[in-house]
Design a protein around this motif. Structure first.
Motif, mmCIF file in Angstrom:
data_model
loop_
_atom_site.group_PDB
_atom_site.id
_atom_site.type_symbol
_atom_site.label_atom_id
_atom_site.label_comp_id
_atom_site.label_asym_id
_atom_site.label_seq_id
_atom_site.Cartn_x
_atom_site.Cartn_y
_atom_site.Cartn_z
ATOM 1 N N VAL A 269 1.958 66.506 -71.221
ATOM 2 C CA VAL A 269 2.818 65.340 -71.156
ATOM 3 C C VAL A 269 2.033 64.381 -70.128
ATOM 4 O O VAL A 269 1.828 63.238 -70.131
ATOM 5 C CB VAL A 269 4.267 65.572 -70.344
ATOM 6 C CG1 VAL A 269 4.890 64.194 -70.197
ATOM 7 C CG2 VAL A 269 5.176 66.301 -71.621
ATOM 8 N N ILE A 270 1.563 65.011 -68.878
ATOM 9 C CA ILE A 270 0.788 64.465 -67.835
ATOM 10 C C ILE A 270 -0.265 63.664 -68.359
ATOM 11 O O ILE A 270 -0.689 62.923 -68.325
ATOM 12 C CB ILE A 270 0.405 65.471 -66.616
ATOM 13 C CG1 ILE A 270 1.871 65.769 -66.030
ATOM 14 C CG2 ILE A 270 -0.334 64.649 -65.720
ATOM 15 C CD1 ILE A 270 1.686 66.747 -65.035
ATOM 16 N N VAL A 271 -1.167 64.550 -69.330
ATOM 17 C CA VAL A 271 -2.385 64.201 -69.797
ATOM 18 C C VAL A 271 -2.049 62.825 -70.730
ATOM 19 O O VAL A 271 -2.754 61.992 -70.773
ATOM 20 C CB VAL A 271 -3.339 65.269 -70.503
ATOM 21 C CG1 VAL A 271 -4.227 64.788 -71.013
ATOM 22 C CG2 VAL A 271 -3.538 66.223 -69.775
ATOM 23 N N ALA A 272 -1.076 63.302 -71.516
ATOM 24 C CA ALA A 272 -0.774 61.912 -72.539
ATOM 25 C C ALA A 272 -0.419 60.733 -71.821
ATOM 26 O O ALA A 272 -0.811 59.554 -72.330
ATOM 27 C CB ALA A 272 0.514 62.515 -73.542
ATOM 28 N N ILE A 273 0.435 60.753 -70.785
ATOM 29 C CA ILE A 273 0.465 59.619 -69.883
ATOM 30 C C ILE A 273 -0.447 58.957 -69.206
ATOM 31 O O ILE A 273 -0.767 57.684 -69.131
ATOM 32 C CB ILE A 273 1.638 60.058 -68.743
ATOM 33 C CG1 ILE A 273 3.029 60.415 -69.199
ATOM 34 C CG2 ILE A 273 1.860 58.766 -67.915
ATOM 35 C CD1 ILE A 273 4.222 60.750 -68.260
ATOM 36 N N LEU A 274 -1.488 59.912 -68.618
ATOM 37 C CA LEU A 274 -2.785 59.256 -68.078
ATOM 38 C C LEU A 274 -3.571 58.786 -69.283
ATOM 39 O O LEU A 274 -4.295 57.710 -68.899
ATOM 40 C CB LEU A 274 -3.558 60.252 -67.457
ATOM 41 C CG LEU A 274 -2.965 60.746 -65.920
ATOM 42 C CD1 LEU A 274 -3.806 61.924 -65.515
ATOM 43 C CD2 LEU A 274 -2.934 59.872 -65.038
ATOM 44 N N LEU A 275 -3.654 59.204 -70.231
ATOM 45 C CA LEU A 275 -4.511 58.960 -71.531
ATOM 46 C C LEU A 275 -4.007 57.388 -71.776
ATOM 47 O O LEU A 275 -4.770 56.526 -72.204
ATOM 48 C CB LEU A 275 -4.236 59.788 -72.714
ATOM 49 C CG LEU A 275 -5.114 59.337 -73.910
ATOM 50 C CD1 LEU A 275 -6.581 59.401 -73.625
ATOM 51 C CD2 LEU A 275 -4.624 60.318 -75.273
ATOM 52 N N SER A 276 -2.617 57.262 -71.821
ATOM 53 C CA SER A 276 -1.962 55.953 -72.205
ATOM 54 C C SER A 276 -2.613 54.737 -71.388
ATOM 55 O O SER A 276 -2.528 53.709 -71.778
ATOM 56 C CB SER A 276 -0.604 55.889 -72.274
ATOM 57 O OG SER A 276 -0.155 55.938 -71.091
ATOM 58 N N ALA A 277 -2.773 55.072 -70.288
ATOM 59 C CA ALA A 277 -3.273 54.075 -68.919
ATOM 60 C C ALA A 277 -4.890 53.818 -68.851
ATOM 61 O O ALA A 277 -5.224 52.756 -68.785
ATOM 62 C CB ALA A 277 -2.895 54.793 -67.786
ATOM 63 N N LEU A 278 -5.407 55.002 -69.253
ATOM 64 C CA LEU A 278 -7.095 54.894 -69.171
ATOM 65 C C LEU A 278 -7.606 54.606 -70.453
ATOM 66 O O LEU A 278 -8.912 53.927 -70.328
ATOM 67 C CB LEU A 278 -7.596 56.296 -68.457
ATOM 68 C CG LEU A 278 -6.954 56.727 -67.492
ATOM 69 C CD1 LEU A 278 -7.562 58.007 -66.860
ATOM 70 C CD2 LEU A 278 -7.247 55.795 -66.264
ATOM 71 N N TRP A 279 -6.783 55.007 -71.807
ATOM 72 C CA TRP A 279 -7.560 54.504 -72.961
ATOM 73 C C TRP A 279 -7.617 53.100 -73.281
ATOM 74 O O TRP A 279 -6.286 52.544 -73.365
ATOM 75 C CB TRP A 279 -7.048 55.497 -74.000
ATOM 76 C CG TRP A 279 -7.749 55.537 -75.322
ATOM 77 C CD1 TRP A 279 -9.247 55.113 -75.585
ATOM 78 C CD2 TRP A 279 -7.019 55.633 -76.605
ATOM 79 N NE1 TRP A 279 -9.084 54.876 -76.955
ATOM 80 C CE2 TRP A 279 -8.124 55.291 -77.763
ATOM 81 C CE3 TRP A 279 -5.824 55.942 -76.824
ATOM 82 C CZ2 TRP A 279 -7.697 55.257 -78.991
ATOM 83 C CZ3 TRP A 279 -5.564 55.987 -78.377
ATOM 84 C CH2 TRP A 279 -6.334 55.701 -79.166
ATOM 85 N N LYS A 280 -8.497 52.235 -73.325
ATOM 86 C CA LYS A 280 -8.438 51.036 -73.648
ATOM 87 C C LYS A 280 -9.201 50.434 -74.803
ATOM 88 O O LYS A 280 -10.191 50.086 -74.953
ATOM 89 C CB LYS A 280 -8.969 50.119 -72.460
ATOM 90 C CG LYS A 280 -8.451 50.299 -71.047
ATOM 91 C CD LYS A 280 -6.954 49.856 -70.993
ATOM 92 C CE LYS A 280 -6.422 50.227 -69.668
ATOM 93 N NZ LYS A 280 -4.971 49.724 -69.382
#
Length: 478
Positions: A269-280
């Motif tokens: 869950v933490i990785v998914a949230i970070l991914l949504s912010a860092l992946w552009k």
């Protein structure tokens, strides 16, 4: 036709009308001008809040069976006049925008953390002594910034309730749990609480809140933990004067942690949230005027996959031992759906700033020379976060302070600190200030804890939280 079917059919009919007759204005993504709205448009929102506060107090059985219908009533009280006044296109845009960018991601994250945490079982006969309870609250306060206030609340509330299930006086334990684990503890990282995550998406550095809010959090947490320990010792001593109550937890069971296979899912869950912010990837979809980025879709799909995996890999007896059922998340989903709808005009008025009907609030956060009044930002962000959703409230004052993350982190760092602390800390003032509050309330009540009413809880929060917030204001924001 039953009342439930009639209400559901009305909601479906209204949605169909909105989607079928939406003109080009919805596709253009032009939102409502908050400066044109009067405070009358806030009546459905106020009515929704008063319903949550009053009806359970005066008609508890009615509320338990019909809270979804009450929520639908207030949602329609906003949607129907708004559609008649501003047209189906604008209404569709506002509803779709709030649903896709705010409510759906919000409820998916809560659902996922609720499901995964329900598969983690702390076994054994923990005794709810003052030392044990204070230690559990302290651990939860730390965990809240690592796995979020929702994750920490859902992992620890059931073990805390079991540890105190033989005690007559246990209400204060749940209340301080909401103060510390469901709110204040989530102030040190963007993963801790939704407002800080929104700030991260706006460009605030990941560890900025760790550096700038650590002293605020440490001070308030230390005060509350100390007060709780003394209060719990007082109530613990009174237990000896009451008839002994049987402990439902087996005394022969060893202390342990079951459902460990769910822990990697929390990490996911933490990785998914970070991914949504860092992946552009610069890929987005236009849904009736609302631009939905691909990373947001991927995040929500991943979260639902993690929830499904948790249900698949967790033995049934673990959830049974946890007293797990879907009612808490069902109640949160229905009530917050109405809140997210009826709050639309209120947020629009706030975004209008000095041109809106709530312009006195804007004046309160601005000094005589036009500079930010940090104490005003702390209290206005905080008090509104206690009654509105704290994530959009944070965004309103973030933008009111300039909206540029680099400038706020540097030149106006104290202003951003005040906004961040207000949004996170004062979400504890009411049951609806932060979603985990309501989930903890629902779980505690389902386990037989005589939790106070909406206003009863506010009496506790005013007595134990406001003095600490006043001290924080005097030390750092004046």
């Amino acid at each position: 036709m039953t009342t439930t079917k009639a209400a559901a059919r009305s909601a479906v009919l209204l949605a169909a009308i909105l989607l079928s007759v939406a003109p080009a204005q919805a596709a253009e993504g032009v939102g409502i001008d908050g400066a044109s709205l009067s405070l009358i448009w806030g009546i459905p929102f106020v009515g929704m809040l008063l319903s949550i506060a009053v009806i359970p107090l005066i008609a508890g059985s009615f509320w338990h069976h019909h809270y979804g219908k009450v929520a639908l009533l207030w949602a329609l009280a906003f949607l129907v006049p708004f559609t008649i006044t501003f047209g189906a296109g604008l209404t569709t845009y506002e509803v779709v925008h709030a649903a896709l960018l705010e409510y759906i991601p919000f409820i998916i994250l809560l659902f996922t953390l609720f499901t995964i945490s329900g598969g983690i079982l702390l076994t054994g006969n923990l005794r709810g002594s003052p030392g044990v309870n204070t230690t559990m609250l302290a651990i939860g306060t730390i965990l809240a910034s690592i796995i979020g206030t929702t994750g920490a609340s859902m992992v620890l509330i059931r073990p805390l309730l079991r540890a105190n299930d033989e005690r007559r006086h246990n209400v204060h334990t749940v209340i301080f749990f909401i103060f510390l684990v469901s709110n204040i503890g989530g102030s040190l990282t963007p993963l801790g609480d939704p407002p800080l995550f929104l700030g991260f998406l706006k460009g605030v550095d990941f560890f900025w809140t760790t550096e700038h809010l650590f002293h605020d959090t440490a001070l308030i947490a230390a005060i509350l933990l100390g007060v709780f320990y003394l209060l719990d010792r007082y109530f613990y001593a009174r237990e000896d004067k009451l008839p002994e109550k049987a402990d439902p937890t087996p005394e022969t069971e060893r202390l342990g942690l079951r459902g460990l296979r769910n822990l990697p899912l929390i990490a996911g869950v933490i990785v998914a949230i970070l991914l949504s912010a860092l992946w552009k990837p610069d890929i987005e979809f236009n849904v009736l005027g609302t631009h939905l980025p691909l990373p947001s879709i991927a995040r929500d799909v991943l979260l639902l996959v993690f929830a499904a995996i948790s249900m698949w890999i967790t033995p049934a007896f673990i959830r049974e031992r946890n007293g797990f059922d879907w009612e808490p998340i069902r109640e949160v989903a229905k009530l917050f759906a109405a809140i997210f709808l009826t709050i639309i005009p209120v947020i629009a008025i706030l975004k209008a700033g000095s041109e809106g009907a709530l312009n006195p609030l804007v004046a309160f956060v601005t000094g005589d020379g036009g500079e930010p009044f940090n104490a005003g930002y702390f209290w206005m962000t905080g008090l509104l976060s206690g009654f509105l959703d704290n994530a959009p409230t944070y965004l309103v004052f973030f933008n009111l302070a300039g909206g540029d993350a680099q400038t706020l982190m540097d030149k106006y760092a104290l202003t951003l600190e005040a906004i961040s602390a207000g949004a996170v800390f004062m979400g504890a003032l009411t049951y609806i200030g932060n979603a985990p509050n309501f989930m903890v309330l629902a779980i505690a009540r389902s386990r037989g804890v005589a939790m106070p009413s909406f206003f009863g809880y506010m009496a506790w929060s005013c007595v134990f939280l406001l003095p600490g917030f006043a001290l924080l204001t005097w030390l750092y924001f004046l």
